[in-house]
Scaffold this active site. Structure first.
Site, PDB file in Angstrom:
ATOM      1  N   THR A  23       0.839  -1.376  -0.038  1.00  0.00           N
ATOM      2  CA  THR A  23      -0.040  -0.091  -0.006  1.00  0.00           C
ATOM      3  C   THR A  23       0.631   1.281   0.096  1.00  0.00           C
ATOM      4  OG1 THR A  23      -1.579  -1.121   1.187  1.00  0.00           O
ATOM      5  CG2 THR A  23      -1.771   1.132   1.428  1.00  0.00           C
ATOM      6  N   THR A  99       1.842  -4.954   4.509  1.00  0.00           N
ATOM      7  CA  THR A  99       1.786  -5.341   5.966  1.00  0.00           C
ATOM      8  C   THR A  99       1.443  -6.759   6.345  1.00  0.00           C
ATOM      9  OG1 THR A  99      -0.552  -4.632   5.923  1.00  0.00           O
ATOM     10  CG2 THR A  99       1.214  -3.046   6.531  1.00  0.00           C
ATOM     11  N   THR A 176       4.502  -8.865  15.459  1.00  0.00           N
ATOM     12  CA  THR A 176       3.437  -9.331  14.800  1.00  0.00           C
ATOM     13  C   THR A 176       2.249  -8.642  14.438  1.00  0.00           C
ATOM     14  OG1 THR A 176       3.604 -11.666  16.158  1.00  0.00           O
ATOM     15  CG2 THR A 176       1.293 -11.078  15.156  1.00  0.00           C
ATOM     16  N   ARG A 256       0.898 -24.701  16.941  1.00  0.00           N
ATOM     17  CA  ARG A 256      -0.030 -23.693  17.906  1.00  0.00           C
ATOM     18  C   ARG A 256      -0.947 -24.450  18.744  1.00  0.00           C
ATOM     19  NH1 ARG A 256      -0.112 -19.006  13.204  1.00  0.00           N
ATOM     20  NH2 ARG A 256      -1.213 -20.742  11.864  1.00  0.00           N
TER      21      ARG A 256
END
Length: 350
Positions: A23, A99, A176, A256
């Site tokens: 972006t 991102t 993160t 996880r």
């Protein structure tokens, strides 16, 4: 470049800007209204404030620019090679990146760029740089300033891969993406910021990473993608788990788990994990929580450890999966990979 590198104080900083996509590099077409990448050969025209810094800024752009969702290890190799080939010619590097996968790229590059003693600052934006309210212009300018920052002896203040976003500079392999729409989109819950951005840039010297003395800059380009995530959830069938654990070509899994590294304690689950580990699969335990890490003091975590699962400690999921790619990419055995996971290679674990 050796640890003794300093920038002559009578020379302006030389910064290389690498635009991969995202972006931040978009402007609105005045006719169609559609967003398109701007021409980075006219960077100063688009961001005139950069000229006030007085730096020597050059740029390279991916052609065509890629969406960060399309980022992959082949692209990471291209980026690492670009930096390595130009390492001696610049004081710092600024990587413009979308991102969504920024934390993965920052983590991967931190492992690939062994012995790094110059700043590699990754930034992006939530709004295009051509928007009136854009965060892109400020992020870009601040990232360039950080890439040029030195201490009183002329040494780079930042000697690692870091993410600059809005008010903070974070260690790349500790960060993160936490928000899809806030300007402060990134956070490092288990490690202090490297710098706080306000009226001035306030660095945190105790948090800044330094490679071990004598380690030369030695880029490592090989990454092994025979890895995957397995997310635990209530109701996960043992048949599904066994199917995932036996995925063809997979050497390692980042699992996880719940809370402080907890998982089901029933025999079927633990037996499936133990069998996979005995067959040479590396399984690393990281928590689904955004804060804290794996602690095997609970029975649910201790049973995983007893089955041969390796603790990822307080590693982010992004750092764990890219570290696994990196270690297997160096041709290490499963035993060596497990051993290396317990070591902080680039400050990725406490």
């Amino acid at each position: 470049m050796s640890a003794a590198y300093t920038r002559p104080q009578d020379r302006v900083p030389r910064i290389l800007l690498i635009y991969t996509g995202g972006t931040i590099g978009m402007i609105e077409d005045s006719v169609s209204g559609a967003l398109r990448p701007f021409d980075f050969s006219h960077l100063i025209d688009n961001v005139p404030k950069l000229e006030k810094l007085g730096y020597d800024i050059e740029n390279i752009s991916f052609e065509p620019p890629i969406d960060s969702s399309d980022m992959n290890p082949t692209r990471w190799k291209e980026i690492a090679q670009l930096i390595a080939e130009r390492y001696n010619g610049y004081d710092g590097f600024v990587l413009l990146h979308g991102t969504d996968t920024m934390a993965y790229t920052a983590s991967a590059l931190s492992f690939m760029l062994e012995g790094l003693r110059k700043p590699v600052i990754i930034t992006g934006s939530q709004l295009p740089i051509g928007e009136v309210r854009t965060d892109g212009e400020e992020n870009l300018i601040t990232a360039v300033q950080i890439a040029a920052a030195t201490d009183t002896s002329g040494m780079p203040l930042v000697q690692e891969v870091a993410i600059l976003f809005e008010d903070y500079l974070w260690r790349g392999n500790r960060a993160t993406k936490m928000s899809a729409d806030n300007f402060n989109a990134f956070k490092s819950n288990n490690f202090s910021p490297l710098a706080k951005i306000g009226l001035d840039i306030h660095f945190n010297p105790d948090a800044l990473y330094r490679p071990a003395p004598g380690v030369p800059f030695s880029p490592r380009y090989n990454l092994d993608t025979g890895v995957m995530f397995v997310d635990l959830f209530p109701g996960l069938r043992i048949s599904t788990l066994n199917h995932l654990l036996s995925t063809p070509g997979i050497k390692g899994i980042v699992m996880r788990t719940y809370g402080a590294g907890n998982a089901p304690t029933n025999d079927d689950f633990i037996d499936a994990i133990r069998s996979a580990v005995d067959n040479g699969l590396v399984i690393v335990n990281v928590t689904q929580c955004v804060n804290g890490g794996v602690n095997t003091r609970y029975e649910a975590g201790d049973k995983l450890a007893s089955a041969g699962v390796t603790s990822g400690r307080d590693s982010t999921a992004e750092a764990a999966i890219t570290k696994m790619m990196y270690l297997f990419g160096q041709g290490l055995s499963p035993e060596a990979v497990r051993y290396q996971f317990d070591l902080p290679l680039r400050g990725e674990i406490s």
